[in-house]
Motif scaffolding. Structure first.
Motif, PDB file in Angstrom:
ATOM      1  N   SER A  12      42.684  40.798  42.486  1.00 10.27           N
ATOM      2  CA  SER A  12      42.267  42.192  42.593  1.00 10.27           C
ATOM      3  C   SER A  12      40.958  42.457  41.843  1.00 10.27           C
ATOM      4  N   ASN A  13      40.222  43.430  42.313  1.00 10.53           N
ATOM      5  CA  ASN A  13      39.015  43.884  41.610  1.00 10.53           C
ATOM      6  C   ASN A  13      39.341  44.922  40.542  1.00 10.53           C
ATOM      7  N   ASP A  14      40.610  45.269  40.419  1.00  8.68           N
ATOM      8  CA  ASP A  14      41.061  46.260  39.435  1.00  8.68           C
ATOM      9  C   ASP A  14      41.448  45.524  38.153  1.00  8.68           C
ATOM     10  N   PRO A  15      40.682  45.714  37.073  1.00  7.16           N
ATOM     11  CA  PRO A  15      40.995  44.996  35.831  1.00  7.16           C
ATOM     12  C   PRO A  15      42.391  45.295  35.295  1.00  7.16           C
TER      13      PRO A  15
END
Length: 67
Positions: A12-15
């Protein structure tokens, strides 16, 4: 969290999702380590052998699992 969900979170690009996945991986690694150490001890492995396999000193492994 199953393997598919964990894999999706890692990519995911969501940290926030990635960091939660890291936490889940740490917990899983600790569980696998504890089970493997217990099995090794049941099979007669020394603390030194276990430490070598884990890249730790025998004293560290014994302090963590030698209860």
């Amino acid at each position: 969290m199953d393997v598919t969900e964990l894999s999706e979170r890692i990519r995911s690009n969501d940290p926030a999702l990635g960091l939660r996945a890291v936490g889940a991986l740490h917990r899983l690694a600790e569980q696998v380590e504890a089970m493997s150490v217990a099995l090794a001890r049941e099979q007669g492995w020394t603390w030194e052998q276990i430490g070598d396999a884990l890249g730790m000193s025998r004293q560290s492994v014994h302090a963590k699992y030698g209860k």
